[in-house]
Design a protein around this motif. Structure first.
Motif, PDB file in Angstrom:
ATOM      1  N   ASP A  67       2.203   1.868  -3.515  1.00 45.08           N
ATOM      2  CA  ASP A  67       1.141   2.467  -4.343  1.00 45.08           C
ATOM      3  C   ASP A  67       0.998   3.949  -4.023  1.00 45.08           C
ATOM      4  O   ASP A  67       0.948   4.797  -4.907  1.00 45.08           O
ATOM      5  CB  ASP A  67      -0.209   1.812  -4.018  1.00 45.08           C
ATOM      6  CG  ASP A  67      -0.423   0.577  -4.864  1.00 45.08           C
ATOM      7  OD1 ASP A  67       0.427   0.308  -5.725  1.00 45.08           O
ATOM      8  OD2 ASP A  67      -1.439  -0.124  -4.634  1.00 45.08           O
ATOM      9  N   HIS A  68       0.919   4.230  -2.751  1.00 39.82           N
ATOM     10  CA  HIS A  68       0.671   5.600  -2.287  1.00 39.82           C
ATOM     11  C   HIS A  68       1.774   6.559  -2.727  1.00 39.82           C
ATOM     12  O   HIS A  68       1.502   7.688  -3.138  1.00 39.82           O
ATOM     13  CB  HIS A  68       0.547   5.597  -0.755  1.00 39.82           C
ATOM     14  CG  HIS A  68       0.235   6.929  -0.163  1.00 39.82           C
ATOM     15  ND1 HIS A  68      -1.040   7.445  -0.120  1.00 39.82           N
ATOM     16  CD2 HIS A  68       1.039   7.888   0.393  1.00 39.82           C
ATOM     17  CE1 HIS A  68      -1.007   8.638   0.449  1.00 39.82           C
ATOM     18  NE2 HIS A  68       0.242   8.929   0.772  1.00 39.82           N
ATOM     19  N   PHE A 103      -1.603   1.888   8.291  1.00 39.43           N
ATOM     20  CA  PHE A 103      -1.209   2.541   7.036  1.00 39.43           C
ATOM     21  C   PHE A 103      -1.083   4.057   7.249  1.00 39.43           C
ATOM     22  O   PHE A 103      -0.096   4.666   6.844  1.00 39.43           O
ATOM     23  CB  PHE A 103      -2.236   2.217   5.944  1.00 39.43           C
ATOM     24  CG  PHE A 103      -2.030   2.969   4.668  1.00 39.43           C
ATOM     25  CD1 PHE A 103      -0.905   2.737   3.884  1.00 39.43           C
ATOM     26  CD2 PHE A 103      -2.940   3.925   4.243  1.00 39.43           C
ATOM     27  CE1 PHE A 103      -0.698   3.439   2.700  1.00 39.43           C
ATOM     28  CE2 PHE A 103      -2.748   4.629   3.074  1.00 39.43           C
ATOM     29  CZ  PHE A 103      -1.630   4.387   2.304  1.00 39.43           C
ATOM     30  N   ARG A 159       0.825  -1.211   0.000  1.00 41.20           N
ATOM     31  CA  ARG A 159       0.000   0.000   0.000  1.00 41.20           C
ATOM     32  C   ARG A 159       0.860   1.262   0.000  1.00 41.20           C
ATOM     33  O   ARG A 159       0.532   2.258  -0.640  1.00 41.20           O
ATOM     34  CB  ARG A 159      -0.940  -0.008   1.207  1.00 41.20           C
ATOM     35  CG  ARG A 159      -2.046  -1.039   1.024  1.00 41.20           C
ATOM     36  CD  ARG A 159      -3.192  -0.809   1.955  1.00 41.20           C
ATOM     37  NE  ARG A 159      -3.735   0.531   1.884  1.00 41.20           N
ATOM     38  CZ  ARG A 159      -4.696   0.989   2.671  1.00 41.20           C
ATOM     39  NH1 ARG A 159      -5.221   0.180   3.574  1.00 41.20           N
ATOM     40  NH2 ARG A 159      -5.146   2.211   2.570  1.00 41.20           N
TER      41      ARG A 159
END
Ligand code: DC
Length: 208
Positions: free
Chosen positions: A22-23, A195, A19
């Motif tokens: 991606d971020h 996250f 994640r």
């Protein structure tokens, strides 16, 4: 930018790393898969896990694009990976591959056990993601049950503890929090909270 994420099995570092990649628009490498791929090749050919010469040759010819997580996530492959991870010459070969990946633009998130200490000691940000053995065992058991696999919490817990012990007590590149890594304990966090916490830590470190 290189983000180094280390931590024990089932700490959530894999999901978090994907994640984060991606971020922040980075590439992602789960370095555990490189150990698993070598272990799987040795097992498939009936070769002894202690044969370092062959293991190094397999590592030398490893194609990261061909590693299939769904196949390599099998329990016996994880066990074998943890066993061959004590071989210093094999680690040197895999670290070369991992560093090449890390240094390719635009940068990457690497997760494993020795990223902050050995593979990328100059990483932009280092996180050590952990959770209590009980929380990790519960997550792992739930995950296996949701995939229709037979999983017993007590056995999973014992297994994780054994794996932690082997990964943190080996003499070569043991699992350890780097001195300049930020500790992220996710025992009381769901993945979303973890996250957000990781994004905050990384954004602060980039700003600094
Ligand atoms: O994260 P994983 O469960 O896929 O890793 C499998 C084994 O590989 C782990 O028990 C120890 C080894 N490993 C390692 O020694 N160093 C890394 N950077 C990643 C994994």
């Amino acid at each position: 930018m290189i983000i180094a994420i280390d931590g024990p099995a089932a700490s959530g570092k894999g999901t978090l790393s994907r994640r984060l990649a991606d971020h922040f628009g980075l590439r992602h490498l789960d370095t555990g898969l490189t150990y698993r791929a070598v272990a799987a090749a040795l097992l498939a050919n009936g070769l002894p896990l202690g044969d370092e010469g062959v293991a190094i040759e397999i590592a030398h010819n490893l194609d990261l694009a061909q590693m299939d997580k769904s196949v390599l996530s099998a329990h016996e492959i994880g066990e074998a990976a943890s066993r061959i991870a004590v071989l210093g010459g094999l680690r040197d070969e895999l670290v070369k591959l991992q560093r090449r990946f890390a240094q390719t633009p635009p940068g990457a998130v690497l997760d494993g056990r020795d990223i902050g200490t050995v593979v990328c000691p100059d990483a932009t940000v280092k996180l050590f993601v952990t959770a209590s053995p009980e929380a990790r065992a519960k997550r792992r058991t739930d995950e296996m049950v949701s995939k229709g696999q037979d999983a017993q919490y007590a056995a999973v817990l014992e297994d994780l503890k054994r794996r932690d012990e082997r990964d943190s007590k080996r003499t070569v590149a043991p699992m350890r929090q780097a001195d300049d890594a930020v500790l992220l304990d996710t025992t009381e966090m769901d993945i979303e909270t973890a996250f957000q916490a990781a994004v905050d830590i990384i954004s602060r470190a980039r700003g600094a």
